[in-house]
Design an enzyme around this catalytic site. Structure first.
Site, PDB file in Angstrom:
ATOM      1  N   GLY A 150      -5.777 -31.597  13.777  1.00  0.00           N
ATOM      2  CA  GLY A 150      -6.565 -32.510  12.948  1.00  0.00           C
ATOM      3  C   GLY A 150      -6.183 -32.436  11.480  1.00  0.00           C
ATOM      4  N   CYS A 151      -6.487 -33.521  10.753  1.00  0.00           N
ATOM      5  CA  CYS A 151      -6.136 -33.575   9.330  1.00  0.00           C
ATOM      6  C   CYS A 151      -7.248 -33.045   8.434  1.00  0.00           C
ATOM      7  CB  CYS A 151      -5.818 -34.999   8.908  1.00  0.00           C
ATOM      8  SG  CYS A 151      -4.330 -35.619   9.657  1.00  0.00           S
ATOM      9  N   ILE A 152      -8.454 -32.989   8.959  1.00  0.00           N
ATOM     10  CA  ILE A 152      -9.580 -32.621   8.101  1.00  0.00           C
ATOM     11  C   ILE A 152     -10.090 -31.230   8.451  1.00  0.00           C
ATOM     12  CG2 ILE A 152     -11.833 -33.361   7.203  1.00  0.00           C
ATOM     13  CD1 ILE A 152      -9.711 -35.421   6.739  1.00  0.00           C
TER      14      ILE A 152
END
Lengths: 102, 164
Positions: A100-102
């Site tokens: 994930g990016c977050i």
């Protein structure tokens, strides 16, 4: 001594454990030491959360998921695992690289 | 040890879709152990203004990528630009993007900026624009420092600079 345990298991090019079944708490201590981190109770709280989350979802949790899930602030996570907590925890906890990016 | 990698983002636009690139890439950089600086100038100041930060909008005019499929309609065709000027279209597009972001677990702007600061990012407001818009320190979220363009250049020596 910790070098011995590290040489008995395989890591990929980025340093993530290849076979999750190889993971033991002792191995986590050794990987952390290699990363320059001395594990405390708080570190273990994060590691255990990530392992549990990964077991449920099949994915390593992102930094925000760790922060929300453990109640440990972003600031403190960066102190516990400097320079990228999510990736470092994943390595120490014997999990896959977080996607994930977050 | 050699000097740490450093990335600096310049945010010059204040629309909702122009706020996220720096925040998401900055967050990814911090997660990779990279130092992060973000400089907000011109309309980009809206991203760190208390009054506007959680009210950024996405006006559909000029965005060729806007499609009906994004609105949840079964037919996925481009939305004619002329539709974008109709009253309420900006609100619809904005609400839609917020919903999509929420589904992806992307936090609201104010919370995201706090996360970035907690992770060590430095946030700066461009002094000239602040003066031009008649703003003061009180208008900005905590932790934002007002600096001149020259200060920003000094603070980002050796950094990789990304202009948004």
């Amino acid at each position: 001594m910790s070098d011995d345990i590290l040489s008995t298991v395989a890591f990929d090019a980025e340093g993530y454990l290849v076979n999750p079944d190889d993971w033991t708490p002792e191995l986590a201590e050794a990987i952390a030491a290699r990363e320059g981190i001395q594990l405390t109770e708080k570190h273990w709280q994060v590691i255990n959360f990530c392992r549990q989350k990964a077991a449920e979802t099949g994915k390593s949790p992102t930094l925000r998921q760790i922060s929300v899930g453990t109640g440990i602030s972003t600031k403190e996570l960066f102190q516990l695992f400097p320079k990228g907590p999510a990736k470092r925890v994943a390595k120490i906890a014997g999990l896959k690289k977080p996607e994930g990016c977050i | 040890m050699s000097e740490n990698r450093h990335m600096a983002f310049i945010c010059s636009k204040g629309n909702l879709d122009m706020a996220y690139p720096a925040l998401i890439m900055g967050w990814a950089a911090l997660g990779n152990g990279v130092d992060v600086t973000i400089f907000f100038t011109f309309w980009g100041l809206d991203i760190i203004r208390k009054k506007t930060m959680d009210r950024l909008k996405l006006p559909p005019v000029g965005i060729a990528g806007m499609r009906t499929g994004m609105m949840g309609l079964p037919v996925d065709i481009g939305i004619p630009q002329i539709m974008g000027v109709l009253p309420g279209m900006t609100e619809v597009a904005t609400a839609l993007m917020r919903k999509k972001m929420e589904e992806l677990e992307v936090p609201p702007i104010s919370e995201f900026l706090q996360m970035l600061q907690d992770a060590g990012a430095k946030l700066y407001a461009c002094k000239m624009t602040v003066d031009m818009m008649g703003l003061t320190q009180d208008d900005f979220m905590d932790g934002v420092e007002i600096v001149t363009a020259g200060d920003f250049i000094d603070k980002t020596e050796g950094a990789q600079i990304i202009f948004i």
